[in-house]
Design an enzyme around this catalytic site. Structure first.
Site, PDB file in Angstrom:
ATOM      1  N   GLN A 171       0.839  -1.190   0.000  1.00  5.66           N
ATOM      2  CA  GLN A 171       0.000   0.000   0.000  1.00  5.66           C
ATOM      3  C   GLN A 171       0.881   1.248   0.000  1.00  5.66           C
ATOM      4  O   GLN A 171       1.927   1.297   0.630  1.00  5.66           O
ATOM      5  CB  GLN A 171      -0.958  -0.002   1.179  1.00  5.66           C
ATOM      6  CG  GLN A 171      -0.337  -0.175   2.543  1.00  5.66           C
ATOM      7  CD  GLN A 171      -1.389  -0.252   3.635  1.00  5.66           C
ATOM      8  OE1 GLN A 171      -2.542   0.110   3.439  1.00  5.66           O
ATOM      9  NE2 GLN A 171      -0.996  -0.717   4.807  1.00  5.66           N
TER      10      GLN A 171
ATOM     11  N   HIS B  29      -2.781   0.113  -3.826  1.00  3.73           N
ATOM     12  CA  HIS B  29      -3.730   0.568  -2.807  1.00  3.73           C
ATOM     13  C   HIS B  29      -4.211   1.973  -3.142  1.00  3.73           C
ATOM     14  O   HIS B  29      -5.358   2.202  -3.434  1.00  3.73           O
ATOM     15  CB  HIS B  29      -3.123   0.513  -1.396  1.00  3.73           C
ATOM     16  CG  HIS B  29      -4.075   0.889  -0.301  1.00  3.73           C
ATOM     17  ND1 HIS B  29      -4.302   2.198   0.098  1.00  3.73           N
ATOM     18  CD2 HIS B  29      -4.855   0.137   0.495  1.00  3.73           C
ATOM     19  CE1 HIS B  29      -5.184   2.223   1.089  1.00  3.73           C
ATOM     20  NE2 HIS B  29      -5.539   0.978   1.354  1.00  3.73           N
TER      21      HIS B  29
ATOM     22  N   ASP C 298      -7.977   0.861  -3.248  1.00  2.00           N
ATOM     23  CA  ASP C 298      -8.950   1.022  -2.166  1.00  2.00           C
ATOM     24  C   ASP C 298      -9.546   2.420  -2.284  1.00  2.00           C
ATOM     25  O   ASP C 298      -8.839   3.420  -2.141  1.00  2.00           O
ATOM     26  CB  ASP C 298      -8.261   0.839  -0.817  1.00  2.00           C
ATOM     27  CG  ASP C 298      -9.253   0.712   0.328  1.00  2.00           C
ATOM     28  OD1 ASP C 298     -10.425   1.108   0.151  1.00  2.00           O
ATOM     29  OD2 ASP C 298      -8.859   0.238   1.410  1.00  2.00           O
TER      30      ASP C 298
ATOM     31  N   GLU D  83     -11.440  -2.163  -4.050  1.00  4.38           N
ATOM     32  CA  GLU D  83     -11.793  -2.411  -2.658  1.00  4.38           C
ATOM     33  C   GLU D  83     -12.707  -1.308  -2.133  1.00  4.38           C
ATOM     34  O   GLU D  83     -12.474  -0.132  -2.381  1.00  4.38           O
ATOM     35  CB  GLU D  83     -10.521  -2.496  -1.805  1.00  4.38           C
ATOM     36  CG  GLU D  83     -10.775  -2.832  -0.356  1.00  4.38           C
ATOM     37  CD  GLU D  83      -9.503  -3.095   0.434  1.00  4.38           C
ATOM     38  OE1 GLU D  83      -9.580  -3.163   1.672  1.00  4.38           O
ATOM     39  OE2 GLU D  83      -8.421  -3.236  -0.192  1.00  4.38           O
TER      40      GLU D  83
ATOM     41  N   ASP E 129     -14.270  -4.760   2.537  1.00  2.86           N
ATOM     42  CA  ASP E 129     -13.518  -4.432   3.742  1.00  2.86           C
ATOM     43  C   ASP E 129     -14.503  -3.933   4.794  1.00  2.86           C
ATOM     44  O   ASP E 129     -14.926  -4.673   5.670  1.00  2.86           O
ATOM     45  CB  ASP E 129     -12.450  -3.387   3.417  1.00  2.86           C
ATOM     46  CG  ASP E 129     -11.652  -2.950   4.652  1.00  2.86           C
ATOM     47  OD1 ASP E 129     -11.910  -3.472   5.748  1.00  2.86           O
ATOM     48  OD2 ASP E 129     -10.776  -2.076   4.526  1.00  2.86           O
TER      49      ASP E 129
ATOM     50  N   GLN F 117     -11.226  -9.027   2.257  1.00  2.00           N
ATOM     51  CA  GLN F 117     -10.087  -8.660   3.090  1.00  2.00           C
ATOM     52  C   GLN F 117     -10.348  -9.151   4.510  1.00  2.00           C
ATOM     53  O   GLN F 117     -11.298  -8.733   5.165  1.00  2.00           O
ATOM     54  CB  GLN F 117      -9.793  -7.164   3.169  1.00  2.00           C
ATOM     55  CG  GLN F 117      -8.576  -6.977   4.063  1.00  2.00           C
ATOM     56  CD  GLN F 117      -8.103  -5.573   4.321  1.00  2.00           C
ATOM     57  OE1 GLN F 117      -7.162  -5.393   5.081  1.00  2.00           O
ATOM     58  NE2 GLN F 117      -8.684  -4.577   3.705  1.00  2.00           N
TER      59      GLN F 117
ATOM     60  N   LYS G 230      -9.251  -8.611   7.735  1.00  2.00           N
ATOM     61  CA  LYS G 230      -8.489  -7.546   8.397  1.00  2.00           C
ATOM     62  C   LYS G 230      -8.119  -8.029   9.793  1.00  2.00           C
ATOM     63  O   LYS G 230      -8.912  -7.931  10.729  1.00  2.00           O
ATOM     64  CB  LYS G 230      -9.317  -6.258   8.438  1.00  2.00           C
ATOM     65  CG  LYS G 230      -8.469  -5.010   8.487  1.00  2.00           C
ATOM     66  CD  LYS G 230      -9.206  -3.832   7.900  1.00  2.00           C
ATOM     67  CE  LYS G 230      -8.257  -2.690   7.613  1.00  2.00           C
ATOM     68  NZ  LYS G 230      -8.858  -1.673   6.769  1.00  2.00           N
TER      69      LYS G 230
END
Length: 417
Positions: free
Chosen positions: A171, A193, A235, A270, A304, A326, A328
């Site tokens: 990222q 990212h 993202d 994302e 996410d 994802q 997390k």
């Protein structure tokens, strides 16, 4: 008693905790800080340094194994646990968790986790506690059995010893262009990212974002080594829904246009939108996925926000409400549940991405590598921090060392057989 003592040590996460609601509402950046008042309870400012708490288990042979507790960058948003408070977590550890640790068989990882993480007055322990303590318990089991953490996971979940490396995803943070160049030069598997977390970065009707996607694709050809062809993963923190609207058809149309602008690449998007609840997220993401699949688009939806716990992940996987989930890690809690989450995704033929947060530490990142490799996740996050080099080195080197050890173990087993 295999655990003779428990140590607690305050620490720092590798990045910052950010008030996502304030940023989405238009907080202006001034250098590295955000100007304005925070909106999420617990935040004294919109951006504050990430804190962590280490737990050390002193074993019978005086070896100390550690795990690190923290929350994710956007704590308190999207259905996540509140901001990490070192003092409160330390007090809970001393009162509740430490006495439990003295009573477990530290060589039995999943059994130890189940005993230590029992609810308190019908309330689950903070997920950060589960995350950090489970790392320490996994390291304890690995030490006591003279195995790698990955081998403990394989044994506990009846998995074969893994042979393949897991692709690594980096990222960029806000230093997008410089860090994209770093990723390309290091031939990162999945990038960048992009941190598209504001209207300024997304642009009117998403035009700024589309131009950035095309630039990344072009840049890989300009400075990448011959044959280098990464997956492009962005993202957007719900900004497609914020800017384009929350109609699944419109969101899918926009994503298809982005994918068409980089036709030679697999494109991961994302968090395209935030529908304000897990149920609404589930229903609408399933519609977006269905539209993209019916069109034969190369774009893949990554969930996410609103998909945090193991049960959330199960719901999204079973409903095919994402192409890639994802996982997390600090939001899932026990690292055993991260392993379970990967296996649930694979059983439902949904991609499993072992993610986490830039706020994590070297220890939590290394433990995540063992889970990712043992379960053969589809990709894993280079963490902690936002600097690319550090996270990529920590995760990449740990994976390479692990695979070398597993290759030796496999050879030994074959010779004995």
């Amino acid at each position: 008693m295999q655990i003779r003592d428990v140590l607690l040590a305050p620490g720092d996460g590798a990045f910052f905790y950010d008030d996502q609601e304030a940023i989405r509402s238009g907080a202006i950046q001034d250098g590295f800080i955000y100007v304005g008042a925070p909106t999420i309870p617990g935040f004294e400012a919109i951006r504050i340094p990430a804190s962590s708490l280490s737990v050390g288990l002193v074993l019978a042979d005086d070896v100390v194994v550690w795990g690190d507790m923290m929350n994710v960058q956007y704590s308190g948003a999207g259905g996540r646990d509140p901001l990490f408070n070192t003092g409160q977590i330390s007090d809970l550890m001393s009162r509740v968790v430490v006495p439990r640790l003295f009573g477990v068989d530290a060589s039995q990882f999943r059994k130890s986790c189940a005993e230590v993480f029992e609810s308190v007055e019908l309330l689950r322990l903070p997920l950060a506690v589960e995350y950090g303590v489970s790392q320490a318990l996994l390291r304890a089991s690995a030490h006591l059995q003279r195995k790698t953490m990955a081998e403990i996971i394989c044994a506990e979940f009846d998995l074969p010893l893994p042979m393949c490396r897991v692709p690594i995803y980096c990222q960029s943070g806000d230093a997008r262009e410089i860090n994209v160049d770093k990723m390309i030069l290091k031939a990162v598997d999945v990038l960048p990212h992009g941190l598209i977390n504001s209207r300024q970065k997304f642009g009117v009707n998403g035009q700024t974002f589309v131009e950035f996607v095309k630039w990344v694709a072009t840049r890989t050809g300009q400075i990448g080594r011959p044959g280098y062809h990464p997956v492009l993963h962005f993202d957007v923190y719900g900004w497609i829904g914020q800017e384009i609207g929350l109609e699944p058809q419109s969101i899918a149309d926009f994503i298809c246009r982005v994918a068409d602008s980089v036709p030679d690449f697999t494109l991961n998007i994302e968090s395209p939108a935030d529908f304000d609840s897990t149920q609404a997220q589930l229903e609408n993401y399933a519609k977006i996925v269905s539209i993209l699949d019916n069109r034969g688009s190369s774009a893949r939806i990554v969930v996410d926000e609103r998909c945090n716990t193991l049960e959330d992940i199960r719901l999204f996987a079973e409903a095919k409400a994402a192409h890639l989930v994802q996982i997390k890690t600090p939001d899932v809690g026990s690292i055993a549940d991260t392993a379970r989450a990967v296996l649930i995704c694979k059983a439902n033929k949904v991609g499993a991405y072992v993610g986490g947060s830039c706020t994590e530490t070297d220890l939590s990142a290394q433990a995540s590598v063992h889970i990712s490799v043992a379960t053969q996740a589809d990709m894993m996050l280079a963490k902690p921090g936002m600097g690319v080099d550090e996270g990529f080195s920590i995760v990449g080197n740990e994976q390479n060392r692990l695979l070398a050890m597993l290759t030796r173990r496999r050879t030994q087993n074959e010779n004995v057989g």
